[in-house]
Design an enzyme around this catalytic site. Structure first.
Site, mmCIF file in Angstrom:
data_model
loop_
_atom_site.group_PDB
_atom_site.id
_atom_site.type_symbol
_atom_site.label_atom_id
_atom_site.label_comp_id
_atom_site.label_asym_id
_atom_site.label_seq_id
_atom_site.Cartn_x
_atom_site.Cartn_y
_atom_site.Cartn_z
ATOM 1 N N TRP A 127 0.855 -1.184 0.000
ATOM 2 C CA TRP A 127 0.000 0.000 0.000
ATOM 3 C C TRP A 127 0.896 1.242 0.000
ATOM 4 O O TRP A 127 1.826 1.333 0.821
ATOM 5 C CB TRP A 127 -0.886 -0.043 1.240
ATOM 6 C CG TRP A 127 -1.865 1.068 1.385
ATOM 7 C CD1 TRP A 127 -2.714 1.549 0.453
ATOM 8 C CD2 TRP A 127 -2.114 1.819 2.585
ATOM 9 N NE1 TRP A 127 -3.478 2.563 0.972
ATOM 10 C CE2 TRP A 127 -3.137 2.743 2.278
ATOM 11 C CE3 TRP A 127 -1.585 1.794 3.871
ATOM 12 C CZ2 TRP A 127 -3.630 3.643 3.218
ATOM 13 C CZ3 TRP A 127 -2.080 2.680 4.808
ATOM 14 C CH2 TRP A 127 -3.091 3.596 4.480
ATOM 15 N N ASP A 208 -0.309 -5.052 9.543
ATOM 16 C CA ASP A 208 -1.357 -4.136 9.083
ATOM 17 C C ASP A 208 -2.593 -4.991 8.845
ATOM 18 O O ASP A 208 -2.646 -5.790 7.910
ATOM 19 C CB ASP A 208 -0.925 -3.423 7.804
ATOM 20 C CG ASP A 208 -1.957 -2.394 7.339
ATOM 21 O OD1 ASP A 208 -3.044 -2.316 7.946
ATOM 22 O OD2 ASP A 208 -1.682 -1.689 6.354
ATOM 23 N N ALA A 210 -6.089 -4.517 8.035
ATOM 24 C CA ALA A 210 -7.116 -3.585 7.575
ATOM 25 C C ALA A 210 -8.371 -4.272 7.055
ATOM 26 O O ALA A 210 -9.393 -3.615 6.866
ATOM 27 C CB ALA A 210 -6.541 -2.691 6.469
ATOM 28 N N LYS A 243 -13.163 -0.952 6.619
ATOM 29 C CA LYS A 243 -13.750 -1.893 5.678
ATOM 30 C C LYS A 243 -14.807 -2.775 6.325
ATOM 31 O O LYS A 243 -15.940 -2.854 5.848
ATOM 32 C CB LYS A 243 -12.639 -2.773 5.060
ATOM 33 C CG LYS A 243 -11.497 -2.000 4.423
ATOM 34 C CD LYS A 243 -11.956 -1.107 3.299
ATOM 35 C CE LYS A 243 -10.797 -0.504 2.508
ATOM 36 N NZ LYS A 243 -9.914 0.387 3.257
#
Length: 393
Positions: A127, A208, A210, A243
């Site tokens: 990312w 991470d 997410a 999300k």
């Protein structure tokens, strides 16, 4: 003073959003923006979120500050959601942050506080905000190979070869599930091998996280993270509710630090509180309280999990339909990886010229590295999209 500022490079995705809006064609398709979309192309407010917000509106009697570490009820519920019982609560320091990005930033600041000039490794590709924030906070950066552009699968041999160069106290940033931008994930066996290598080298994993719940399920997506957390002496985790709760604009995230026996938990908590104070003082409360209400209420939680499952399964169907359509159009298994990948994104593995051709000729907007937002695929037009992609390559 301000005259010394120099123009910053434009964000390519933000640029593409503007281009898409200005495109007058009726048949244009946006496969670039990283938000979940339903069949109608909308990013909905989840049912449980609506219900929790209504309850919060009726019961909240103050907008006073909550605390430097945020809503500790929210933090604890997120700890349980992410880690389950993999690590005793007494080893975990948590802090609320403004979104997953805020959590990443705070944890990298913590790394700098603990070891100025530390080296952070991240996957190639990753990312774009990962390298940007690492650079911004003044840490050193290295990359490890991750994605094989030919097979569109994980280049695990390359990854392990690169990580063999780790030094003690290096930090390795790993996507917990649903790798962004590729959609290609490590298997459980590969995760175990990475864990063993990090322990051997004395490096610290930074997860991470997410997209929990967007891959194979809330528990399934957390399994590798929990297995690693149970073995390593220390770990950093940035969790996001953008999300899986659809709380993009409310900026809801949590930063966690798992400490070993040689580290005093209170010192870590104090450092995290201090960094919150310096960067934004008190984190925003509304979205975090909504998440806490949902996770603590059995009925709301069940409805949230049911809707999240609907979203996940819809993306899996879109993946399968797209893989089938591309197979028909290309008469090959070249795009079979699309079915196997998980999460909201996949890289198609097509050239930048093909991406530009799709945009110019067909109004199909894809990020330059060929990353597509699976949730943005219009189900009724998948055959048309597959034909256009096949034509462009």
């Amino acid at each position: 003073m301000l005259k010394n500022l120099t123009p910053q490079p434009p964000d390519k995705i933000i640029e593409m959003i503007a281009m898409y809006k200005e495109d007058p064609r009726d048949g244009k398709v946006d496969l670039g923006v990283g938000v979940y979309k339903d069949e109608a192309g909308r990013t909905p407010v989840m049912r449980a979120v609506k219900a929790a917000e209504k309850r919060l509106l009726e019961s909240q009697d103050s907008k006073s500050y909550v605390g430097l570490l945020g809503d500790l009820g929210f933090v604890d519920e997120m700890r349980k959601l992410v880690l389950g019982d993999a690590v005793p609560a007494e080893r975990v320091s948590g802090a609320q942050a403004p979104g997953g990005t805020g959590a990443i930033h705070q944890l990298l600041e913590l790394v700098r506080m603990a070891k100025p000039g530390a080296t952070v490794w991240f996957s190639d590709p990753t990312w774009p905000n990962h390298p940007a924030i690492v650079k911004h906070v003044g840490l050193n950066a290295k990359t490890y190979r991750y994605f094989d552009a030919e097979t569109c699968e994980v280049d695990f041999a390359g990854m392990m070869e690169d990580l063999a160069g780790l030094e003690a106290d290096d930090v390795v940033l790993i996507h917990g599930c649903c790798h962004n931008p590729t959609g290609a994930n490590l298997t459980a066996e590969q995760f175990d091998k990475v864990t063993a290598l990090l322990i051997e080298k004395g490096a610290t994993p930074f997860i991470d996280f997410a997209y929990q719940g967007f891959g194979d399920g809330l528990e399934e997506d957390a399994a590798n993270v929990r297995a690693m957390a149970a073995k390593v002496p220390q770990m950093l985790i940035a969790a996001s509710c953008s999300k899986n709760f659809g709380l993009y604009r409310d900026r809801v995230g949590a930063a966690f630090v798992i400490v070993g026996p040689d580290t005093e938990l209170g010192v870590v908590k104090g450092a995290m509180a201090s960094l919150n104070r310096l960067n934004f003082s008190f984190p925003p409360d509304h979205g975090a309280k909504v998440v806490e209400i949902i996770l603590k209420d059995p009925e709301l939680r069940a409805d949230w999990e049911a809707e999240l499952k609907e979203m996940r399964e819809r993306m899996l169907v879109l993946r399968a339909d797209m893989a089938d359509a591309l197979k028909r159009e290309t008469n090959s298994d070249r795009f079979e990886f699309f079915r196997k990948h998980r999460g909201m994104f996949s890289r198609l593995g097509i050239s930048s010229d093909a991406v530009l051709k799709l945009r110019a000729d067909k109004g199909i907007y894809i990020v330059g590295d060929s990353r597509v937002n699976v949730a943005g695929l219009p189900g009724e037009r998948i055959g048309e999209l597959a034909k256009a992609i096949a034509g462009a390559v």
